[in-house]
Design an enzyme around this catalytic site. Structure first.
Site, PDB file in Angstrom:
ATOM      1  N   HIS A 170      -2.472   7.086   7.408  1.00  0.00           N
ATOM      2  CA  HIS A 170      -1.542   8.005   6.728  1.00  0.00           C
ATOM      3  C   HIS A 170      -2.259   9.301   6.335  1.00  0.00           C
ATOM      4  CE1 HIS A 170       2.346   6.121   6.254  1.00  0.00           C
ATOM      5  NE2 HIS A 170       1.829   4.996   5.794  1.00  0.00           N
ATOM      6  N   HIS A 179      -4.168   1.094   7.954  1.00  0.00           N
ATOM      7  CA  HIS A 179      -2.832   1.700   7.887  1.00  0.00           C
ATOM      8  C   HIS A 179      -2.807   2.875   6.903  1.00  0.00           C
ATOM      9  CE1 HIS A 179       1.704   1.287   7.969  1.00  0.00           C
ATOM     10  NE2 HIS A 179       1.528   1.993   6.861  1.00  0.00           N
ATOM     11  N   GLU A 180      -3.377   2.668   5.714  1.00  0.00           N
ATOM     12  CA  GLU A 180      -3.319   3.734   4.703  1.00  0.00           C
ATOM     13  C   GLU A 180      -4.218   4.919   5.080  1.00  0.00           C
ATOM     14  OE1 GLU A 180      -0.904   3.584   2.753  1.00  0.00           O
ATOM     15  OE2 GLU A 180      -0.512   1.451   3.076  1.00  0.00           O
ATOM     16  N   GLY A 229       0.837  -1.183   0.000  1.00  0.00           N
ATOM     17  CA  GLY A 229       0.000   0.000   0.000  1.00  0.00           C
ATOM     18  C   GLY A 229       0.878   1.240   0.000  1.00  0.00           C
ATOM     19  N   CYS A 232       6.031  -0.224   7.493  1.00  0.00           N
ATOM     20  CA  CYS A 232       5.636   0.913   6.665  1.00  0.00           C
ATOM     21  C   CYS A 232       6.825   1.341   5.815  1.00  0.00           C
ATOM     22  CB  CYS A 232       5.199   2.068   7.570  1.00  0.00           C
ATOM     23  SG  CYS A 232       4.753   3.564   6.668  1.00  0.00           S
ATOM     24  N   LEU A 233       6.582   1.644   4.547  1.00  0.00           N
ATOM     25  CA  LEU A 233       7.666   2.073   3.665  1.00  0.00           C
ATOM     26  C   LEU A 233       8.308   3.371   4.151  1.00  0.00           C
ATOM     27  CD1 LEU A 233       6.056   1.338   0.174  1.00  0.00           C
ATOM     28  CD2 LEU A 233       7.583  -0.118   1.521  1.00  0.00           C
ATOM     29  N   GLN A 281       3.102   9.819   1.317  1.00  0.00           N
ATOM     30  CA  GLN A 281       4.374   9.094   1.228  1.00  0.00           C
ATOM     31  C   GLN A 281       5.156   9.444  -0.032  1.00  0.00           C
ATOM     32  OE1 GLN A 281       2.504   5.082   2.209  1.00  0.00           O
ATOM     33  NE2 GLN A 281       4.445   4.959   3.291  1.00  0.00           N
TER      34      GLN A 281
HETATM   35 NI    NI Z   1       2.758   3.153   5.708  1.00  0.00          NI
END
Ligand code: NI
Length: 170
Positions: free
Chosen positions: A140, A136-137, A48, A94-95, A53
């Site tokens: 963000h 999670h998204e 995701g 998480c990226l 991000q």
């Molecule tokens: Ni993330």
């Protein structure tokens, strides 16, 4: 199509509440933007990616948790969680916080309402990894990272690990 740099923990855009997308205003730029988001997500091997991000404060995210190994690409514009049920407690990462993983309680099933790439509303109930990705998204888009949700003592340990890891991030 461009693989964008992924913003990292500590950057302001990740802490900012994203304003809703005006679909008609974004529409001309949306295909190119989504191509970049899919490419960036795939390049980082994520499931995701949310607009902040890649540095954009927009209520927009993409998810592909590849159920049964097959691609299921979801575009979430102005997503909302309209129902949640049960609990799961799995490792999350998480990226934007590369290399850091921690177990985090989340709802086991969530129903999401959003606009898709074509501007049409959709609703879907996700469970397991998809439910986690939804939560999670959408976090963000509210300026929250998974580490912000950890219990206090665990969070302190994770913040130490982040401090050590940060010099290696790009
Ligand atoms: Ni993330």
């Amino acid at each position: 199509m461009t693989v964008r740099r992924v913003t990292k923990h500590g950057e302001r855009v990740l802490k900012t509440l994203c304003p809703p997308v005006d679909y008609e205003a974004l529409k001309p730029d949306l295909p190119a933007l989504l191509k970049d988001m899919w490419a960036t997500m795939a390049s980082a091997r994520g499931v995701g990616l949310a607009a902040p991000q890649i540095g954009l404060s927009l209520r927009l995210a993409v998810i592909d948790v590849r159920p049964e190994g097959k691609s299921l690409r979801l575009v979430l514009i102005n997503p909302e969680i309209i129902a949640r049920e049960g609990e799961q407690n799995e490792e999350e990462g998480c990226l934007s916080v590369p290399g850091i993983y921690a177990p985090l309680p989340r709802a086991a099933r969530v129903r999401v309402r959003a606009l898709g790439e074509d501007g049409a509303p959709w609703e879907l109930t996700g469970e397991g990894l998809l439910a986690r990705a939804f939560q999670h998204e959408i976090d963000h888009l509210d300026g929250k990272l998974f580490v912000d949700r950890l219990p206090f003592e665990h969070k302190l340990k994770v913040l130490d690990a982040i401090k050590d890891a940060k010099p290696r991030w790009s």
